[in-house]
Design an enzyme around this catalytic site. Structure first.
Site, PDB file in Angstrom:
ATOM      1  N   SER A   1      51.219  46.344  10.572  1.00  0.00           N
ATOM      2  CA  SER A   1      51.711  46.120   9.219  1.00  0.00           C
ATOM      3  C   SER A   1      51.654  47.412   8.417  1.00  0.00           C
ATOM      4  O   SER A   1      50.767  48.251   8.640  1.00  0.00           O
ATOM      5  CB  SER A   1      50.801  45.077   8.559  1.00  0.00           C
TER       6      SER A   1
ATOM      7  N   TYR B   1      41.852  41.921   6.367  1.00  0.00           N
ATOM      8  CA  TYR B   1      43.093  41.687   7.121  1.00  0.00           C
ATOM      9  C   TYR B   1      43.662  43.012   7.624  1.00  0.00           C
ATOM     10  O   TYR B   1      43.973  43.182   8.799  1.00  0.00           O
ATOM     11  CB  TYR B   1      44.129  40.964   6.252  1.00  0.00           C
TER      12      TYR B   1
ATOM     13  N   LYS C   1      44.280  44.940  11.615  1.00  0.00           N
ATOM     14  CA  LYS C   1      45.496  45.587  12.141  1.00  0.00           C
ATOM     15  C   LYS C   1      45.165  46.996  12.610  1.00  0.00           C
ATOM     16  O   LYS C   1      45.592  47.439  13.675  1.00  0.00           O
ATOM     17  CB  LYS C   1      46.592  45.631  11.073  1.00  0.00           C
TER      18      LYS C   1
HETATM   19  P1  NAD Z   1      52.687  33.198  10.563  1.00  0.00           P
HETATM   20  O1  NAD Z   1      51.373  32.739  10.030  1.00  0.00           O
HETATM   21  O2  NAD Z   1      53.903  32.456  10.178  1.00  0.00           O
HETATM   22  O3  NAD Z   1      52.617  33.288  12.160  1.00  0.00           O
HETATM   23  C1  NAD Z   1      51.423  33.545  12.861  1.00  0.00           C
HETATM   24  C2  NAD Z   1      51.279  32.467  13.922  1.00  0.00           C
HETATM   25  O4  NAD Z   1      50.075  32.700  14.664  1.00  0.00           O
HETATM   26  C3  NAD Z   1      51.162  31.062  13.321  1.00  0.00           C
HETATM   27  O5  NAD Z   1      52.090  30.210  13.953  1.00  0.00           O
HETATM   28  C4  NAD Z   1      49.725  30.645  13.603  1.00  0.00           C
HETATM   29  O6  NAD Z   1      49.608  29.249  13.810  1.00  0.00           O
HETATM   30  C5  NAD Z   1      49.419  31.454  14.863  1.00  0.00           C
HETATM   31  N1  NAD Z   1      47.994  31.747  15.098  1.00  0.00           N
HETATM   32  C6  NAD Z   1      47.102  32.255  14.218  1.00  0.00           C
HETATM   33  N2  NAD Z   1      45.888  32.371  14.803  1.00  0.00           N
HETATM   34  C7  NAD Z   1      46.029  31.953  16.081  1.00  0.00           C
HETATM   35  C8  NAD Z   1      45.138  31.832  17.188  1.00  0.00           C
HETATM   36  N3  NAD Z   1      43.843  32.145  17.083  1.00  0.00           N
HETATM   37  N4  NAD Z   1      45.620  31.373  18.362  1.00  0.00           N
HETATM   38  C9  NAD Z   1      46.930  31.022  18.485  1.00  0.00           C
HETATM   39  N5  NAD Z   1      47.805  31.107  17.479  1.00  0.00           N
HETATM   40  C10 NAD Z   1      47.358  31.559  16.289  1.00  0.00           C
HETATM   41  O7  NAD Z   1      52.823  34.744  10.170  1.00  0.00           O
HETATM   42  P2  NAD Z   1      54.083  35.725  10.302  1.00  0.00           P
HETATM   43  O8  NAD Z   1      54.517  36.085   8.942  1.00  0.00           O
HETATM   44  O9  NAD Z   1      55.048  35.183  11.283  1.00  0.00           O
HETATM   45  O10 NAD Z   1      53.335  36.992  10.912  1.00  0.00           O
HETATM   46  C11 NAD Z   1      53.336  37.261  12.298  1.00  0.00           C
HETATM   47  C12 NAD Z   1      52.533  38.534  12.547  1.00  0.00           C
HETATM   48  O11 NAD Z   1      53.100  39.603  11.798  1.00  0.00           O
HETATM   49  C13 NAD Z   1      51.077  38.440  12.104  1.00  0.00           C
HETATM   50  O12 NAD Z   1      50.291  39.148  13.030  1.00  0.00           O
HETATM   51  C14 NAD Z   1      51.065  39.147  10.764  1.00  0.00           C
HETATM   52  O13 NAD Z   1      49.807  39.699  10.486  1.00  0.00           O
HETATM   53  C15 NAD Z   1      52.111  40.228  10.999  1.00  0.00           C
HETATM   54  N6  NAD Z   1      52.747  40.719   9.758  1.00  0.00           N
HETATM   55  C16 NAD Z   1      53.328  39.827   8.911  1.00  0.00           C
HETATM   56  C17 NAD Z   1      53.914  40.294   7.730  1.00  0.00           C
HETATM   57  C18 NAD Z   1      54.535  39.340   6.730  1.00  0.00           C
HETATM   58  O14 NAD Z   1      54.667  39.720   5.571  1.00  0.00           O
HETATM   59  N7  NAD Z   1      54.920  38.134   7.124  1.00  0.00           N
HETATM   60  C19 NAD Z   1      53.927  41.672   7.453  1.00  0.00           C
HETATM   61  C20 NAD Z   1      53.350  42.546   8.366  1.00  0.00           C
HETATM   62  C21 NAD Z   1      52.751  42.051   9.523  1.00  0.00           C
HETATM   63  C1  WQD Z   2      55.645  42.397  -3.254  1.00  0.00           C
HETATM   64  C2  WQD Z   2      55.770  42.855  -4.709  1.00  0.00           C
HETATM   65  C3  WQD Z   2      53.789  42.471  -6.012  1.00  0.00           C
HETATM   66  C4  WQD Z   2      53.968  38.092  -5.890  1.00  0.00           C
HETATM   67  C5  WQD Z   2      52.025  41.980   1.494  1.00  0.00           C
HETATM   68  C6  WQD Z   2      50.791  42.364   2.269  1.00  0.00           C
HETATM   69  C7  WQD Z   2      51.158  43.265   3.414  1.00  0.00           C
HETATM   70  C8  WQD Z   2      52.251  42.639   4.287  1.00  0.00           C
HETATM   71  C9  WQD Z   2      53.419  42.200   3.475  1.00  0.00           C
HETATM   72  C10 WQD Z   2      51.181  41.467   6.084  1.00  0.00           C
HETATM   73  C11 WQD Z   2      54.517  43.563  -5.240  1.00  0.00           C
HETATM   74  C12 WQD Z   2      54.940  41.638  -6.544  1.00  0.00           C
HETATM   75  C13 WQD Z   2      54.244  39.432  -5.713  1.00  0.00           C
HETATM   76  C14 WQD Z   2      54.069  37.528  -7.195  1.00  0.00           C
HETATM   77  C15 WQD Z   2      54.744  39.686  -8.029  1.00  0.00           C
HETATM   78  N1  WQD Z   2      51.774  41.461   4.969  1.00  0.00           N
HETATM   79  N2  WQD Z   2      54.625  40.221  -6.758  1.00  0.00           N
HETATM   80  N3  WQD Z   2      54.456  38.361  -8.213  1.00  0.00           N
HETATM   81  O1  WQD Z   2      51.872  43.063  -1.440  1.00  0.00           O
HETATM   82  O2  WQD Z   2      53.904  44.414  -0.725  1.00  0.00           O
HETATM   83  O3  WQD Z   2      52.619  43.139   0.949  1.00  0.00           O
HETATM   84  O4  WQD Z   2      52.965  41.359   2.406  1.00  0.00           O
HETATM   85  O5  WQD Z   2      50.885  42.377   6.792  1.00  0.00           O
HETATM   86  O6  WQD Z   2      49.991  43.457   4.127  1.00  0.00           O
HETATM   87  O7  WQD Z   2      49.885  43.024   1.390  1.00  0.00           O
HETATM   88  O8  WQD Z   2      54.004  41.915  -0.658  1.00  0.00           O
HETATM   89  O9  WQD Z   2      55.326  39.983  -1.391  1.00  0.00           O
HETATM   90  O10 WQD Z   2      52.882  40.064  -1.996  1.00  0.00           O
HETATM   91  O11 WQD Z   2      54.449  41.637  -3.106  1.00  0.00           O
HETATM   92  O12 WQD Z   2      55.069  40.391  -8.977  1.00  0.00           O
HETATM   93  O13 WQD Z   2      53.798  36.333  -7.417  1.00  0.00           O
HETATM   94  O14 WQD Z   2      55.934  41.694  -5.534  1.00  0.00           O
HETATM   95  O15 WQD Z   2      52.981  42.932  -7.042  1.00  0.00           O
HETATM   96  O16 WQD Z   2      54.945  44.560  -6.118  1.00  0.00           O
HETATM   97  P1  WQD Z   2      53.051  43.204  -0.579  1.00  0.00           P
HETATM   98  P2  WQD Z   2      54.151  40.799  -1.766  1.00  0.00           P
END
Ligand code: NAD
Ligand code: WQD
Length: 348
Positions: free
Chosen positions: A133, A159, A163
């Protein structure tokens, strides 16, 4: 190719599974057989049923908790054929919750990854694509317009640290054994949904992330958005982020899986568009896509937020031959199609 997708029922996992299954229809020489494992702690099998319905293909899926090592081992032992690659999505991902529950986050994300890697090694599969991430850029991003992969990394919450640790574990593993190949993909802000509107993001409770929140206001499930600060050094004062369409992200994973065959060791690659939008621009784009009013109030800054975070996309282009194709309008139109047809997500 036989690919194991952990967390494949979740938001990004279900879209990537769909993308993999559709590859042969898009003229790819390679076709993919996908097996999903998920403990459904943040998802439901409904997403996979819909993936099968859209693609007309079968996805074998197992209810498996990666924290349970003997169950993970049993799963790998039960496979008649070994996997060619693993895409590891399974994790807990809520930044705020990780501050409240650090042990749960370390246990789930780290133990899960370690169990997976050990069982992969035993089974003879040593190729992995990992969901990292942009959060690993921590606070080092304040003055940075487009952040490159060699920027210093740090974490501001448990979190993010999971990563960071897993990225390092994969680097160590690749150094220790030349047969291992790993691609750490640092996603920026994934949004949108598949164009069918049948699968999408379905956060439990009140969303923390901007676009799921905005779409719930648009559909009338939430009253108004609180904008977290409008005094940032950005053009309109609100935070700027690099939003990327989830289907572009899925394509990025497919490009990474293809890269594994020629890769030696580990690489780390940003997946973003390189283009930033502010909170207010996102609200306006969603208003256009939905035709709905999206009231908002300005609140204080949210702790830990940076002003601006955008990806340098050069390495993804160079190493994976991948660039994001979809624009902001696509992101909002597809998100709206999903949200308006499924106001309660998968829980109809
Ligand atoms: P999500 O929660 O929708 O998907 C994660 C899945 O993993 C879920 O279906 C959950 O049930 C499963 N899971 C969690 N713990 C588990 C375990 N111990 N065993 C088996 N399954 C398990 O999240 P997402 O948004 O699809 O994210 C997927 C990956 O991408 C994650 O690793 C997340 O950290 C990473 N990521 C997400 C974002 C984002 O903003 N969505 C941004 C950067 C990185
Ligand atoms: C985006 C922008 C907020 C909500 C997060 C995680 C990051 C990654 C992606 C997993 C920012 C603003 C948000 C609201 C707002 N996830 N905001 N009102 O913080 O960039 O990243 O998700 O790995 O680790 O930190 O994403 O969507 O929360 O925020 O004004 O109710 O929207 O301040 O500027 P962020 P976000």
């Amino acid at each position: 190719m036989r690919v194991l997708v952990t967390g494949g029922a979740g938001f990004i996992g279900s879209h990537t599974t769909l993308g993999l299954l559709m590859q042969d229809k898009q003229g790819d020489q390679e076709s993919y057989e996908v097996v999903v494992v998920d403990n459904f702690s943040n998802s439901s099998p409904e997403s996979l049923k819909r993936v099968m319905e859209i693609t007309g293909k079968t996805v074998e899926y197992h209810d498996l908790d990666l924290r349970n090592k003997s169950a993970v081992k049993e799963f790998f032992d039960s496979q008649k054929q070994k996997f060619d690659a693993v895409v590891h999505f399974a994790a807990l991902k809520a930044v705020g919750e990780s501050v409240q529950k650090p042990l749960e986050y370390y246990e789930n994300n780290l133990t899960g990854a370690l169990n997976l890697l050990e069982c992969m090694r035993e089974s003879g599969c040593k190729a992995i694509v990992f969901s990292s991430s942009a959060t690993v850029y921590g606070n080092a991003t304040k003055d940075c317009d487009k952040i490159t992969e060699d920027a210093p990394i740090s974490a501001t919450n448990p979190y993010g640290r999971t990563k960071l640790f897993i990225e390092e574990i994969l680097r160590d593993l690749c150094k220790s054994d030349k047969d291992w190949k790993a691609i750490n993909l640092r996603y920026f802000n994934p949004v949108g949904a598949h164009e069918s509107g049948r699968i999408g993001e379905d956060p439990a409770g009140i969303p923390n992330n901007l676009m799921p929140y905005v779409s719930k206001v648009a559909v009338g499930k939430l009253e108004y958005l609180t904008v977290h600060g409008n005094d940032y050094p950005t053009p309109d004062g609100t935070g700027v982020r690099d939003y990327i369409h989830v289907m572009d992200l899925a394509e990025g994973h497919i490009a990474a899986i293809k890269k594994l065959s020629s890769l030696q060791g580990e690489i780390t690659v940003n997946l973003g568009t390189g283009r930033g939008y502010s909170v207010v621009e996102m609200v306006e784009a969603m208003r256009k896509a939905s035709g709905a009013e999206i009231p908002y109030k300005i609140g204080p800054r949210r702790e830990g937020d940076v002003a601006m975070l955008c990806a340098s996309t050069e390495k993804a282009k160079r190493e994976l031959g991948w660039v994001a194709k979809k624009n902001l309008e696509d992101m909002c139109n597809d998100l709206w199609r999903w949200q308006s047809a499924n106001p309660n997500g998968y829980r109809q």
